[in-house]
Design a protein around this motif. Structure first.
Motif, PDB file in Angstrom:
ATOM      1  N   MET A 147     -35.368  29.172 -12.808  1.00 47.01           N
ATOM      2  CA  MET A 147     -35.670  28.346 -13.898  1.00 47.01           C
ATOM      3  C   MET A 147     -36.448  28.996 -14.923  1.00 47.01           C
ATOM      4  O   MET A 147     -36.379  28.673 -16.177  1.00 47.01           O
ATOM      5  N   ILE A 148     -36.948  30.379 -14.667  1.00 43.48           N
ATOM      6  CA  ILE A 148     -37.536  31.202 -15.721  1.00 43.48           C
ATOM      7  C   ILE A 148     -36.320  31.702 -16.601  1.00 43.48           C
ATOM      8  O   ILE A 148     -36.400  31.916 -17.957  1.00 43.48           O
ATOM      9  N   ALA A 149     -35.235  32.165 -15.691  1.00 43.69           N
ATOM     10  CA  ALA A 149     -34.008  32.326 -16.675  1.00 43.69           C
ATOM     11  C   ALA A 149     -33.386  31.506 -17.438  1.00 43.69           C
ATOM     12  O   ALA A 149     -33.225  31.527 -18.558  1.00 43.69           O
ATOM     13  N   ALA A 150     -33.344  30.133 -16.929  1.00 48.21           N
ATOM     14  CA  ALA A 150     -33.077  28.934 -17.695  1.00 48.21           C
ATOM     15  C   ALA A 150     -34.024  28.798 -19.061  1.00 48.21           C
ATOM     16  O   ALA A 150     -33.681  28.815 -20.142  1.00 48.21           O
ATOM     17  N   LEU A 151     -35.252  29.114 -18.997  1.00 45.84           N
ATOM     18  CA  LEU A 151     -36.178  29.095 -20.215  1.00 45.84           C
ATOM     19  C   LEU A 151     -35.760  30.125 -21.262  1.00 45.84           C
ATOM     20  O   LEU A 151     -35.921  30.069 -22.217  1.00 45.84           O
ATOM     21  N   GLY A 152     -35.767  31.303 -20.752  1.00 45.84           N
ATOM     22  CA  GLY A 152     -35.069  32.717 -21.412  1.00 45.84           C
ATOM     23  C   GLY A 152     -34.046  32.213 -22.003  1.00 45.84           C
ATOM     24  O   GLY A 152     -33.894  32.811 -23.445  1.00 45.84           O
ATOM     25  N   VAL A 153     -32.890  31.662 -21.430  1.00 45.29           N
ATOM     26  CA  VAL A 153     -31.812  31.297 -22.094  1.00 45.29           C
ATOM     27  C   VAL A 153     -31.845  30.595 -23.192  1.00 45.29           C
ATOM     28  O   VAL A 153     -31.161  30.605 -24.166  1.00 45.29           O
ATOM     29  N   ALA A 191     -31.198  31.878 -26.779  1.00 42.71           N
ATOM     30  CA  ALA A 191     -29.742  31.476 -27.179  1.00 42.71           C
ATOM     31  C   ALA A 191     -29.072  32.761 -26.759  1.00 42.71           C
ATOM     32  O   ALA A 191     -27.824  33.147 -27.385  1.00 42.71           O
ATOM     33  N   SER A 192     -29.310  33.482 -25.462  1.00 45.53           N
ATOM     34  CA  SER A 192     -28.507  34.677 -25.274  1.00 45.53           C
ATOM     35  C   SER A 192     -28.437  34.726 -23.553  1.00 45.53           C
ATOM     36  O   SER A 192     -29.258  33.676 -22.888  1.00 45.53           O
ATOM     37  N   GLY A 193     -27.319  35.159 -23.005  1.00 47.77           N
ATOM     38  CA  GLY A 193     -27.277  35.284 -21.636  1.00 47.77           C
ATOM     39  C   GLY A 193     -27.673  36.341 -21.005  1.00 47.77           C
ATOM     40  O   GLY A 193     -27.761  36.265 -19.716  1.00 47.77           O
ATOM     41  N   TRP A 194     -28.545  37.200 -21.437  1.00 49.08           N
ATOM     42  CA  TRP A 194     -29.480  38.428 -21.237  1.00 49.08           C
ATOM     43  C   TRP A 194     -30.448  38.037 -20.060  1.00 49.08           C
ATOM     44  O   TRP A 194     -30.503  38.577 -19.120  1.00 49.08           O
ATOM     45  N   PRO A 195     -31.401  37.065 -20.293  1.00 47.67           N
ATOM     46  CA  PRO A 195     -32.332  36.344 -19.162  1.00 47.67           C
ATOM     47  C   PRO A 195     -31.560  36.171 -17.853  1.00 47.67           C
ATOM     48  O   PRO A 195     -31.986  36.367 -16.927  1.00 47.67           O
ATOM     49  N   ILE A 209     -20.643  38.810 -22.099  1.00 52.64           N
ATOM     50  CA  ILE A 209     -21.976  37.902 -22.000  1.00 52.64           C
ATOM     51  C   ILE A 209     -21.675  36.663 -22.790  1.00 52.64           C
ATOM     52  O   ILE A 209     -21.521  36.458 -23.761  1.00 52.64           O
ATOM     53  N   GLY A 210     -21.489  35.441 -21.724  1.00 57.14           N
ATOM     54  CA  GLY A 210     -21.473  33.963 -22.314  1.00 57.14           C
ATOM     55  C   GLY A 210     -22.788  33.693 -22.258  1.00 57.14           C
ATOM     56  O   GLY A 210     -23.798  34.288 -21.614  1.00 57.14           O
ATOM     57  N   VAL A 211     -23.146  32.765 -22.948  1.00 57.24           N
ATOM     58  CA  VAL A 211     -24.396  31.959 -22.974  1.00 57.24           C
ATOM     59  C   VAL A 211     -24.524  30.877 -21.785  1.00 57.24           C
ATOM     60  O   VAL A 211     -23.641  29.613 -22.173  1.00 57.24           O
ATOM     61  N   PRO A 212     -25.195  30.817 -20.815  1.00 58.18           N
ATOM     62  CA  PRO A 212     -25.094  29.739 -20.091  1.00 58.18           C
ATOM     63  C   PRO A 212     -25.700  28.537 -20.394  1.00 58.18           C
ATOM     64  O   PRO A 212     -26.383  28.389 -21.517  1.00 58.18           O
ATOM     65  N   GLN A 213     -25.361  27.543 -19.770  1.00 56.29           N
ATOM     66  CA  GLN A 213     -25.823  26.107 -20.167  1.00 56.29           C
ATOM     67  C   GLN A 213     -27.463  25.832 -19.557  1.00 56.29           C
ATOM     68  O   GLN A 213     -27.571  25.694 -18.345  1.00 56.29           O
ATOM     69  N   ALA A 214     -28.434  26.045 -20.282  1.00 60.45           N
ATOM     70  CA  ALA A 214     -29.822  26.228 -19.965  1.00 60.45           C
ATOM     71  C   ALA A 214     -30.219  25.004 -19.079  1.00 60.45           C
ATOM     72  O   ALA A 214     -31.084  24.877 -18.038  1.00 60.45           O
ATOM     73  N   HIS A 215     -29.757  23.610 -19.509  1.00 56.22           N
ATOM     74  CA  HIS A 215     -30.336  22.426 -19.107  1.00 56.22           C
ATOM     75  C   HIS A 215     -29.800  22.297 -17.742  1.00 56.22           C
ATOM     76  O   HIS A 215     -30.557  21.966 -16.642  1.00 56.22           O
ATOM     77  N   VAL A 216     -28.393  23.003 -17.485  1.00 59.75           N
ATOM     78  CA  VAL A 216     -27.890  22.938 -16.016  1.00 59.75           C
ATOM     79  C   VAL A 216     -28.572  23.706 -15.098  1.00 59.75           C
ATOM     80  O   VAL A 216     -28.823  23.232 -13.813  1.00 59.75           O
ATOM     81  N   MET A 217     -28.873  24.961 -15.582  1.00 60.71           N
ATOM     82  CA  MET A 217     -29.501  25.933 -14.804  1.00 60.71           C
ATOM     83  C   MET A 217     -31.007  25.447 -14.586  1.00 60.71           C
ATOM     84  O   MET A 217     -31.375  25.576 -13.422  1.00 60.71           O
ATOM     85  N   GLY A 218     -31.729  24.896 -15.459  1.00 58.57           N
ATOM     86  CA  GLY A 218     -32.879  24.385 -15.085  1.00 58.57           C
ATOM     87  C   GLY A 218     -32.938  23.217 -14.322  1.00 58.57           C
ATOM     88  O   GLY A 218     -33.826  23.211 -13.299  1.00 58.57           O
TER      89      GLY A 218
END
Length: 211
Positions: A159-165, A169-173, A105-114
């Motif tokens: 987008m919900i996953a991006a907010l969760g990440v 600060a976790s890759g789980w969402p 589990i890496g932590v994705p880049q939330a801003h790119v996901m969103g």
């Protein structure tokens, strides 16, 4: 949505307007597949990659749908069966790759996901609006509507996953949303396959009566 399948006479796609709309959404979905898969790699986001596959599935679905418009019910049912199987395989791939990611589990880049999720949602809302008039139809037409709906739901989920990440600060969402999207693939595959098999059997019965 299930009630949409129960009309006696079902739209079979033979319409110049419907074909024009399909060409438009093919272009939208093929373009967004390339953008989102690249972004998924860049952001290390499993949810983005799953959503990119949904775009690819849509583009292929629309292409097959165009190819069999006007063909016999059996041919259209066979095409829908093929699309149902492809959705089933994509769902299984998403589940498998998500399980693999759980162990790394890496932590994705939330801003790119969103950002990409918002762009994809806009693209899919356009597709859904273009196709909404034709959501009631045979298995072939129905599969087009279900794939479009899946994409819109998937984009909101990303987008919900991006907010969760971002918030945890976790890759789980990201992984949880990817798993949910895999389930959506499997659910749609089941609906398409059941309706296509019903239409295939109906055509076989009609052919037997004619002989």
């Amino acid at each position: 949505m299930a009630g949409c399948c129960n009309h006696e006479a079902k739209f079979d796609g033979v319409s110049a307007d419907y074909k024009r709309r399909l060409w438009a959404v093919i272009a939208i979905n093929a373009g967004m597949f390339a953008v989102e898969m690249g972004a998924g790699q860049l952001a290390d986001s499993q949810a983005l990659k799953a959503d990119a596959l949904d775009f690819l599935g849509d583009a292929l679905t629309y292409g097959i749908s165009l190819a069999v418009i006007g063909a016999s019910l059996r041919t259209r049912a066979l095409a829908a069966l093929g699309k149902g199987v492809s959705l089933l395989l994509m769902g299984l791939w998403v589940f498998g790759s998500t399980i693999y990611q759980v162990f790394y589990i890496g932590v994705p880049q939330a801003h790119v996901m969103g950002g990409i999720g918002f762009m994809a949602l806009a693209a899919n809302l356009i597709s859904v609006m273009l196709l909404a008039r034709y959501k009631d139809g045979d298995a072939n037409v129905r599969s087009v509507w279900l794939c479009s709906r899946n994409d819109a739901i998937g984009n909101v989920a990303v987008m919900i996953a991006a907010l969760g990440v971002w918030g945890t600060a976790s890759g789980w969402p990201d992984l949880i949303v990817a798993g949910i999207m895999g389930g959506l693939f499997l659910s749609s595959a089941f609906q398409i396959l059941m309706q296509a098999l019903k239409e295939w059997r109906s055509e076989a019965v009609q052919a037997a009566h004619q002989h």
